[in-house]
Design a protein around this motif. Structure first.
Motif, PDB file in Angstrom:
ATOM      1  N   TRP A  68      -6.872   0.882  -0.586  1.00 29.50           N
ATOM      2  CA  TRP A  68      -7.732  -0.198  -0.115  1.00 29.50           C
ATOM      3  C   TRP A  68      -7.786  -1.398  -1.050  1.00 29.50           C
ATOM      4  O   TRP A  68      -7.803  -2.557  -0.603  1.00 29.50           O
ATOM      5  CB  TRP A  68      -9.146   0.337   0.125  1.00 29.50           C
ATOM      6  N   SER A  87      -3.276   2.362  10.068  1.00 27.26           N
ATOM      7  CA  SER A  87      -3.829   3.440   9.263  1.00 27.26           C
ATOM      8  C   SER A  87      -3.809   4.742  10.049  1.00 27.26           C
ATOM      9  O   SER A  87      -3.802   4.744  11.283  1.00 27.26           O
ATOM     10  CB  SER A  87      -5.274   3.101   8.869  1.00 27.26           C
ATOM     11  N   THR A 142      -4.879  -3.603  -0.430  1.00 25.43           N
ATOM     12  CA  THR A 142      -4.969  -4.203   0.899  1.00 25.43           C
ATOM     13  C   THR A 142      -6.005  -5.320   0.911  1.00 25.43           C
ATOM     14  O   THR A 142      -5.748  -6.429   1.390  1.00 25.43           O
ATOM     15  CB  THR A 142      -5.331  -3.128   1.941  1.00 25.43           C
ATOM     16  N   LEU A 177      -4.121  -4.317  10.259  1.00 21.51           N
ATOM     17  CA  LEU A 177      -3.598  -3.225   9.434  1.00 21.51           C
ATOM     18  C   LEU A 177      -3.384  -1.995  10.284  1.00 21.51           C
ATOM     19  O   LEU A 177      -3.934  -1.849  11.375  1.00 21.51           O
ATOM     20  CB  LEU A 177      -4.515  -2.927   8.245  1.00 21.51           C
ATOM     21  N   ALA A 226      -2.797   1.819   4.570  1.00 16.48           N
ATOM     22  CA  ALA A 226      -3.455   0.581   4.160  1.00 16.48           C
ATOM     23  C   ALA A 226      -4.928   0.774   3.844  1.00 16.48           C
ATOM     24  O   ALA A 226      -5.489   0.085   2.986  1.00 16.48           O
ATOM     25  CB  ALA A 226      -3.280  -0.473   5.261  1.00 16.48           C
ATOM     26  N   ALA A 263       0.836  -1.213   0.000  1.00 15.37           N
ATOM     27  CA  ALA A 263       0.000   0.000   0.000  1.00 15.37           C
ATOM     28  C   ALA A 263       0.864   1.254   0.000  1.00 15.37           C
ATOM     29  O   ALA A 263       1.033   1.904   1.033  1.00 15.37           O
ATOM     30  CB  ALA A 263      -0.922  -0.017   1.223  1.00 15.37           C
ATOM     31  N   ILE A 298      -0.531  -5.082   7.320  1.00 11.62           N
ATOM     32  CA  ILE A 298      -0.241  -4.146   6.229  1.00 11.62           C
ATOM     33  C   ILE A 298      -0.125  -2.772   6.851  1.00 11.62           C
ATOM     34  O   ILE A 298      -1.076  -2.244   7.430  1.00 11.62           O
ATOM     35  CB  ILE A 298      -1.319  -4.177   5.142  1.00 11.62           C
TER      36      ILE A 298
END
Length: 495
Positions: free
Chosen positions: A141, A164, A144, A162, A137, A78, A131
């Protein structure tokens, strides 16, 4: 813990561990000299409901105990990001640099899934796929989602998580539930838009770039929406906050209180990394990171808020292995075999061994802690370990020490201190030893499995006692014994 040999011998070694855990542990570690790490809540199964414990018990970033036994893997699928942080520069790449956003190769979802399968085959300790960029991430999208879908089909026993900034998370809340993603890390550095504007120069939202306080306000509102939405759906949330002296350091106590009130499982307060060589805005403008003492003081001040994670290693976006080690260079695409077959039985056998080992270690730790008498102040003890929750690393081989505090009735993990390994090609480096002594300032005792006479004497001259009498013991048992020995020696000198 280090790598387990990828063969049927694993099964024999791990099965033997039920009757001779340390012998099997040594065999399992034989290919690795890297240090272990820690990440997450210190609570065990008795400290949380069974459903939550099932989610965190094998996740090295959500359970402090799990970080001794289990490995994580990040795949860099990502690259796109929807905000700019003044502490981030995703263009910089160095295989020897460990910090968020750094990768050696960016992967397609298909290549990532193949790489995860290869790592799972070679590293039975692997329990989590994350991720974490190198962008965001949730913003990138499609990549991911595709990666998680592919990995779920081939490796259903591997947890998915993940990281973010939270800006795009509200758009995917129900999808995350459907995908069995039950761990999400949100980076929340501020609640006040004026403070946030000093950290984020711009935010890209709904097709437009927003700057200043207006952009910061959009980001903060979406982060709160993300946190609340994830918690409402039963997804465990770890909040990361970067401590930036003079900007948000005093404000992070308020962040800690608010994220606790909104249901965050953990709060990870990390130090700013601001080396000018990394090319970040903060690095180039001279913004300093916090000292270890400043970071510890802030973490201590937040002790009545959200549970703190003190074992974070600020991992690369392509990290592989235990926390504190990075084996990513062993698994670059050019090194993967043509045919990769999964070996779920070895992972399951390893997890069964860990379950047994954990019970034994907990009992030993309880007994050790009960033996600790009141002291004038907690004593800090650094431990050289390569995993498994034991004192099992040579002093000269470690690249970090785990630091524990021993006090009346408790042995608690307080953090880690990174170093360059003292031994190089069989010889000690005096400059590195001087730096190790500096890094261990305030820590009067070091536990290791072995050490040479020369470094032992130099450390003693600096007021640091190195003890190898508890090699292969559980960390808590060894720390408690060393603390008792030190207290007795001090009492004898006073007498």
């Amino acid at each position: 813990m280090g790598e387990l040999p990828p063969s049927a011998d694993n099964i024999v070694a791990l099965d033997t561990a039920r009757s001779a855990p340390q012998e099997a542990l040594d065999k399992a570690m034989s290919k690795s000299g890297c240090g272990a790490s820690s990440c997450g809540s210190s609570a065990g199964p008795e400290g949380m409901d069974p459903e939550t414990w099932a989610k965190v018990k094998d996740h090295p970033c959500y359970s402090e105990e799990a970080h001794h036994y289990f490995a994580r893997m990040h795949v860099a699928v990502a690259p796109a990001c929807n905000i700019q942080c003044n502490y981030c520069n995703r263009k910089y790449d160095c295989s020897n640099e460990s910090r968020p956003g750094v990768v050696s190769e960016r992967l397609s979802p298909e290549d990532a899934a193949r790489k995860v399968l290869a790592v799972a085959r070679e590293v039975p300790q692997l329990s989590v796929l994350g991720i974490a960029g190198p962008g965001d991430a949730a913003f990138d999208w499609k990549k991911t989602r595709a990666t998680f879908d592919l990995v779920s089909k081939s490796l259903p026993d591997i947890k998915l998580c993940l990281s973010s900034n939270g800006l795009s998370i509200p758009d995917h809340l129900d999808e995350l539930v459907d995908m069995r993603v039950d761990h999400v890390t949100l980076t929340i550095n501020a609640l006040d838009p004026e403070i946030a504007a000093k950290i984020y120069p711009w935010v890209y939202f709904k097709g437009r770039r927003h700057t200043g306080i207006a952009g910061a306000r959009i980001l903060l509102e979406r982060q709160m929406e993300a946190l609340e939405g994830l918690v409402a759906r039963g997804i465990l949330v770890k909040v990361n906050s970067v401590m930036i002296p003079g900007i948000n350091d005093a404000h992070l106590r308020e962040v800690n209180k608010v994220v606790k009130a909104k249901g965050a499982f953990l709060h990870n307060i990390m130090p700013l990394i601001s080396d000018p060589a990394h090319g970040t805005h903060f690095g180039l403008t001279g913004q300093r990171g916090p000292t270890t003492a400043e970071l510890n003081a802030l973490q201590d001040a937040c002790s009545d808020g959200a549970n703190l994670m003190r074992h974070c290693r600020q991992c690369r976006a392509d990290a592989v292995g235990l926390l504190g080690e990075d084996r990513g260079q062993e698994f670059t695409l050019d090194k993967l075999p043509e045919v990769i077959e999964d070996d779920p039985e070895t992972r399951q056998l390893y997890r069964e061994w860990v379950a047994s080992e954990r019970e034994d270690r907990r009992a030993a730790a309880r007994a050790a802690e009960e033996s600790l008498a009141p002291q004038e102040a907690p004593v800090l003890i650094a431990v050289a370990t390569k995993g498994g929750g034991r004192v099992n690393a040579h002093f000269g081989h470690v690249t970090e020490f785990q630091v524990y505090a021993a006090e009346a009735g408790a042995v608690r993990f307080v953090g880690h201190r990174r170093v360059d390994n003292y031994c190089l090609g069989g010889h000690g480096d005096s400059d590195r030893l001087d730096e190790i002594i500096r890094v261990l300032d305030g820590v009067p005792v070091v536990l290791c499995s072995r050490i040479g006479d020369a470094p032992r004497e130099k450390l003693a001259a600096a007021g640091i006692d190195v003890v190898d009498a508890y090699a292969q013991d559980y960390i808590e048992t060894a720390v408690a014994a060393a603390a008792r020995d030190r207290a007795q020696a001090q009492a004898s000198r006073r007498a």
